[in-house]
Design a protein around this motif. Structure first.
Motif, PDB file in Angstrom:
ATOM      1  N   ARG A   1      68.558 143.304  22.936  1.00  0.00           N
ATOM      2  CA  ARG A   1      69.519 143.939  22.705  1.00  0.00           C
ATOM      3  C   ARG A   1      71.254 143.183  23.151  1.00  0.00           C
ATOM      4  O   ARG A   1      71.859 144.607  23.692  1.00  0.00           O
TER       5      ARG A   1
ATOM      6  N   GLY B   1      72.379 136.271  37.789  1.00  0.00           N
ATOM      7  CA  GLY B   1      73.116 136.264  38.698  1.00  0.00           C
ATOM      8  C   GLY B   1      74.343 137.772  38.243  1.00  0.00           C
ATOM      9  O   GLY B   1      75.324 138.346  38.756  1.00  0.00           O
ATOM     10  N   VAL B   2      74.380 138.142  37.130  1.00  0.00           N
ATOM     11  CA  VAL B   2      74.940 138.768  35.382  1.00  0.00           C
ATOM     12  C   VAL B   2      74.274 140.071  34.500  1.00  0.00           C
ATOM     13  O   VAL B   2      73.991 140.759  34.778  1.00  0.00           O
TER      14      VAL B   2
ATOM     15  N   MET C   1      77.245 143.512  27.837  1.00  0.00           N
ATOM     16  CA  MET C   1      78.146 142.402  26.996  1.00  0.00           C
ATOM     17  C   MET C   1      79.023 142.045  27.193  1.00  0.00           C
ATOM     18  O   MET C   1      79.828 141.203  27.805  1.00  0.00           O
ATOM     19  N   ILE C   2      79.681 143.235  28.322  1.00  0.00           N
ATOM     20  CA  ILE C   2      81.383 142.887  28.573  1.00  0.00           C
ATOM     21  C   ILE C   2      81.065 141.974  29.829  1.00  0.00           C
ATOM     22  O   ILE C   2      81.856 140.627  31.062  1.00  0.00           O
TER      23      ILE C   2
ATOM     24  N   PRO D   1      70.916 141.618  37.080  1.00  0.00           N
ATOM     25  CA  PRO D   1      71.756 142.680  38.581  1.00  0.00           C
ATOM     26  C   PRO D   1      72.207 144.013  37.341  1.00  0.00           C
ATOM     27  O   PRO D   1      72.674 145.089  37.613  1.00  0.00           O
ATOM     28  N   LEU D   2      72.897 143.703  36.355  1.00  0.00           N
ATOM     29  CA  LEU D   2      73.193 144.979  35.574  1.00  0.00           C
ATOM     30  C   LEU D   2      72.166 146.024  35.210  1.00  0.00           C
ATOM     31  O   LEU D   2      72.256 146.987  35.093  1.00  0.00           O
TER      32      LEU D   2
ATOM     33  N   LEU E   1      76.132 147.708  26.109  1.00  0.00           N
ATOM     34  CA  LEU E   1      77.898 147.215  25.953  1.00  0.00           C
ATOM     35  C   LEU E   1      78.745 146.520  27.057  1.00  0.00           C
ATOM     36  O   LEU E   1      79.490 145.647  26.878  1.00  0.00           O
ATOM     37  N   THR E   2      77.623 147.645  28.483  1.00  0.00           N
ATOM     38  CA  THR E   2      78.180 147.028  29.573  1.00  0.00           C
ATOM     39  C   THR E   2      78.029 145.837  30.561  1.00  0.00           C
ATOM     40  O   THR E   2      78.654 144.732  30.334  1.00  0.00           O
TER      41      THR E   2
ATOM     42  N   ARG F   1      71.314 147.784  37.537  1.00  0.00           N
ATOM     43  CA  ARG F   1      71.962 149.299  37.383  1.00  0.00           C
ATOM     44  C   ARG F   1      71.526 149.658  36.720  1.00  0.00           C
ATOM     45  O   ARG F   1      72.673 150.966  37.012  1.00  0.00           O
TER      46      ARG F   1
END
Lengths: 332, 293, 268
Positions: free
Chosen positions: B33, B82-83, B98-99, B86-87, B95-96, B90
């Protein structure tokens, strides 16, 4: 009493900013520095709208640079080609931004929030394409000159222009504070959480999403007009990707969903490159890395540090901390 | 008559590219998603590393292709480890994340800018660009290869998703990640597969489209957006609907450019998509997401 | 047993009128031609084994689902197809099976959400009437604090909701629902996840509200809780209403005993 408090918390910050901002031209000697401060104000207006939309309401638009450019182009075309006066071109350009936002928003805001993100990004690209290729109308990549603003024969100076934009920024901040400290702010924050719960409490979810999307687009247009007037020209770079990168970086670094995050972020993003030599080449990487690191490690941005700082001072004063320190929520 | 043939062929070629990017975006979206804003950067990496391996390092074609695919797979793993991871750890909202992928795209563009500079570069071709007469149509082997690879990858994706047990896991994760993980499906593996497989697809697109588009480090965003448009038009829920959406967009684009002016193509497609979303919120071919908001 | 006097339920006092509500999902009939009436001042319970269609019926009443057939009337108005966000203004308020509070907001702000439908709608109108908005905001805070005090959460008003334990979130949801000034309070499994003490407190709270004239509809698994609280109960099984009456009548109803005990005997 409490309403007094609300009013005070709404006005105190902006009043302080107005005071400091009014003194700045007295301290700066070079026109270049004045220009930087003016740009900070413009970015703050732009990102305040984005922060209301994304930080508070949880809806993301990646086409704010498109509205930034749309406002600037509409204003310039109305003034130069349409021979409109400043005072009629300004509201008309803002109305055009609102209208376009309405048209884009209606089909998209009923859907999950990433549809808005994707389609607005497309809007930005479409607009950039039109701006650079519809040469007879927009002047192509060279753009258009913006006639200097005159009031009864007097040409507005750089400093006067700065004061005007500063005042607009402060008013935008007051409006933002008013929105977020009343039921409007609560309605917006309910959108980023549970839409069914919000609806069952009487929040017309689609209408509120549309309202805040339109407001943020109008603010982007306002910032675009200010930028056009300051730069004395518009060109397709207004609608290009780097503007979006700046908006995101400012909002995330400053602190999403905080009252002064946009201003804080704008200061950092405008001032930091001045101090770094050879920033130009690696600017993109630095912005990207900052964006990523803040998303991961400081989701409340620089604004998130302030209550923590106060918390630490309070604890150092050895008084028993009254209540829990709220992370990320600044309520001065 | 001849003109419409040329237009349709051009549409099909570009459509293959948009369709494959759309398919990649939809594949990843189906597993977690999350919209991957860096999808176009994989294509850009494919194109730019083709220049590196074929022109700068003079590798033989087969070795260069292998090296390019290694580069994009590594990039996909960097993005995932790496992206994305980790996100997710957390507790970031989709949406975050996605950014976050957008930030990754910005970083990738920045690095590519340091390596290759801002200019448009010529990209060597794997297949011949010699004009080829196909009945009344003029084409070349590269163009045909793109369409062929599009068909081949669609078939491969279909086979993976509907004829293997791993595909069943992918589809189950797509329907409901939480229940899938309760049933013992390693959702993280499915997600990693989504990133790697879609990066491979995009890398191949890069190798093929490079000679036709030229290599420029900023090309990723446009491709990502075209991929999105493909995915929303067809239906984000299904990779195949997204691929079909890509062909539709490119054909409309080619028709508008052929009979009117290319200036109108993008605004027309954008308005068309807004209108379609108004009446069919989940895309022309998709109702997969209808019950889930 | 039932500490309340039976409300004087004249036919004119019908508040919620479900007329032949049916909900089909494809071939599955989740709610099958259910009719029932909730009168003013009543505490009305929906009982039934898992999968009996209670939640679906609840979702029809609250407007999350639109019935395939039948009507749902609230205060003599057909609300079957009324948009979700228009219901609170009619005097319907609800809580959720799984607590749904707004994260990132304080406890008080969550309660204040309940007043939303009474406030000026829209950004521009609110800005033009800024003075009135601010004055109203002050009143709201007082009213919100009073509601928090009523459910016993006053001392946590300024905390973020993330810090509250589950039991207090349930109370917060009720306070939020009360803020909207409802005539009918719809509770979806309000005792789920509460311990005995919390459940007893909840029961007392609901009795207090009912004594003030509030009508309540609740869906609940906890039979003891329901028997002690409700004036009237309906029992659903396989989507159909199999019994309706006072708690005493329900306890001896043969259909009900079979639905519960028969099932337990064959499955457990």
């Amino acid at each position: 009493m409490k309403s007094l408090n609300t009013a005070r918390s709404m006005l105190a910050g902006p009043a302080l900013i107005l005071l400091v901002g009014a003194l700045v031209p007295l301290l700066l000697t070079s026109g270049f520095h004045l220009r930087l401060v003016t740009i900070i104000c413009i970015y703050t207006i732009l990102c305040t709208g984005f922060n209301l939309l994304y930080g508070y309401a949880g809806q993301i638009s990646m086409g704010q640079q498109g509205f930034f450019a749309l406002g600037a182009y509409a204003f310039t075309l109305l003034m130069s080609a349409g021979n409109w006066s400043f005072w009629s071109a300004l509201p008309a350009a803002l109305l055009i931004c609102a209208g376009v936002a309405l048209l884009i928003g209606i089909p998209l805001l009923r859907l999950r929030s990433h549809y808005l993100a994707m389609a607005t990004l497309c809007f930005g690209l479409v607009f950039a394409g039109i701006a650079s290729r519809w040469i007879e109308f927009t002047g192509g990549t060279a753009g258009m000159m913006v006639p200097s603003v005159k009031f009864s024969g007097h040409i507005v100076s750089r400093t006067e222009l700065y004061y005007a934009i500063l005042l607009i920024m402060v008013l935008v901040l007051v409006m933002q504070n008013f929105i977020v400290s009343t039921h409007m702010g609560r309605a917006l924050m309910s959108l980023r959480g549970d839409e069914t719960a919000a609806q069952s409490l009487g929040v017309n979810v689609t209408a509120w999403k549309l309202r805040i999307f339109i407001l943020s687009s109008v603010l982007a247009g306002l910032a675009g007009i200010a930028s056009a007037v300051v730069n004395r020209q518009v060109n397709p770079s207004f609608s290009e990707f780097p503007i979006l990168v700046s908006i995101l970086t400012i909002a995330v670094v400053g602190g999403l969903g905080t009252r002064y995050g946009a201003l804080l972020g704008a200061c950092v993003v405008v001032i930091a490159p001045q101090g770094l030599a050879a920033f130009g080449e690696s600017e993109t990487i630095i912005y990207g890395v900052c964006l990523l690191l803040f998303l991961m490690f400081m989701p409340h941005g620089l604004s998130g540090l302030i209550p923590k700082l106060f918390g630490r001072i309070r604890r150092k004063a050895a008084s028993p901390a009254p209540g829990v320190v709220k992370a990320g929520e600044i309520k001065p | 008559m001849e003109q419409i043939g040329v237009i349709l062929l051009a549409g099909l070629t570009n459509g293959s590219v948009y369709g494959l990017v759309g398919l990649s975006i939809s594949l990843i979206y189906g597993t977690n998603r999350v919209i991957n804003f860096a999808q176009g950067e994989f294509v850009m990496l494919g194109v730019m590393s083709a220049i590196l391996f074929m022109v700068t390092l003079h590798l033989p074609t087969w070795a260069a292709i292998g090296a390019i695919l290694v580069v994009v797979v590594l990039a996909a793993l960097v993005l995932e480890l790496g992206v994305y991871q980790p996100l997710v750890r957390r507790g970031a909202a989709p949406l975050t994340i996605m950014i976050g992928t957008l930030a990754a795209a910005i970083i990738a563009t920045g690095i590519a800018l340091l390596i290759w500079g801002p200019l448009q570069l010529a990209v060597p071709n794997v297949f011949s660009l010699q004009a080829l007469n196909l009945g009344p149509l003029m084409t070349n082997a590269q163009q045909l290869a793109i369409i062929g690879v599009f068909a081949g990858l669609l078939l491969l994706t279909w086979y993976l998703m509907y004829r293997t047990s791993f595909g069943l896991c992918i589809r189950a994760t797509g329907v409901n990640p939480r229940i899938a993980s309760l049933m013992g499906i390693r959702a993280d593996r499915v997600v990693r597969f989504g990133f790697v497989f879609s990066a491979l697809i995009s890398g191949m697109v890069g190798i093929l489209i490079g000679p036709l588009l030229g290599g420029q480090v900023g090309m990723g965003v446009t491709l990502t957006v075209k991929g999105f448009m493909a995915a929303i038009l067809g239906g984000l829920g299904s990779p195949f609907a997204a691929a079909a959406g890509g062909v539709m967009i490119a054909v409309v684009e080619a028709l508008v450019a052929g009979y009117g002016s290319s200036l109108y193509a993008e605004p027309i497609i954008f308005s068309l998509i807004l209108a379609i979303l108004f009446f069919r919120p989940y895309g022309l071919l998709g109702d997969f997401e209808a019950g889930r908001r | 047993m039932n500490a309340f006097k039976q409300p004087a339920a004249a036919a004119g006092d019908v508040m919620l009128d479900i007329k032949g509500a049916t909900m089909r999902f494809g071939g599955l009939v989740a709610v099958n031609d259910v009719s029932l009436q909730v009168c003013k001042g009543q505490v009305y319970g929906l009982l039934g084994p898992n999968g009996a269609g209670k939640s679906t019926l609840f979702n029809l009443v609250t407007g999350v689902l639109v019935p395939t057939a039948g009507r749902i009337e609230f205060a003599r108005q057909d609300v079957s197809k009324l948009a979700l966000h228009r219901r609170s203004a009619l005097g319907m308020a609800r809580t959720f099976q799984i607590v749904r509070v707004f994260h990132g907001m304080s406890v008080l702000d969550n309660v204040l959400m309940g007043f939303h439908h009474t406030l000026i709608d829209g950004l521009l109108p609110s800005m033009f009437m800024a003075g009135r908005v601010l004055r109203r905001e002050r009143q709201l805070r007082e009213e919100g604090m009073a509601l928090l005090a009523f459910v016993g959460l006053a001392q946590r008003a300024e905390e973020m909701v993330e810090h509250l334990p589950h039991g207090q979130l349930r109370l917060l949801e009720i306070a939020r629902a009360l803020a909207s000034g409802p005539n009918l309070l719809l509770l979806d499994e309000p005792a789920a996840g509460l311990n005995d003490q919390e459940t007893r407190n909840l029961g007392q709270l609901l009795r207090k509200l009912n004594a003030q004239g509030l009508s309540i509809v609740l869906v609940e698994h906890n039979i003891d809780f329901m028997m002690g609280l409700c004036h009237r109960l309906a029992v659903l099984d396989h989507g159909s209403k199999i019994a309706e009456g006072t708690p005493q009548q329900i306890q001896v109803d043969e259909n009900v005993i079979e639905a519960y005990l028969g099932r337990r005997a064959s499955h457990a």
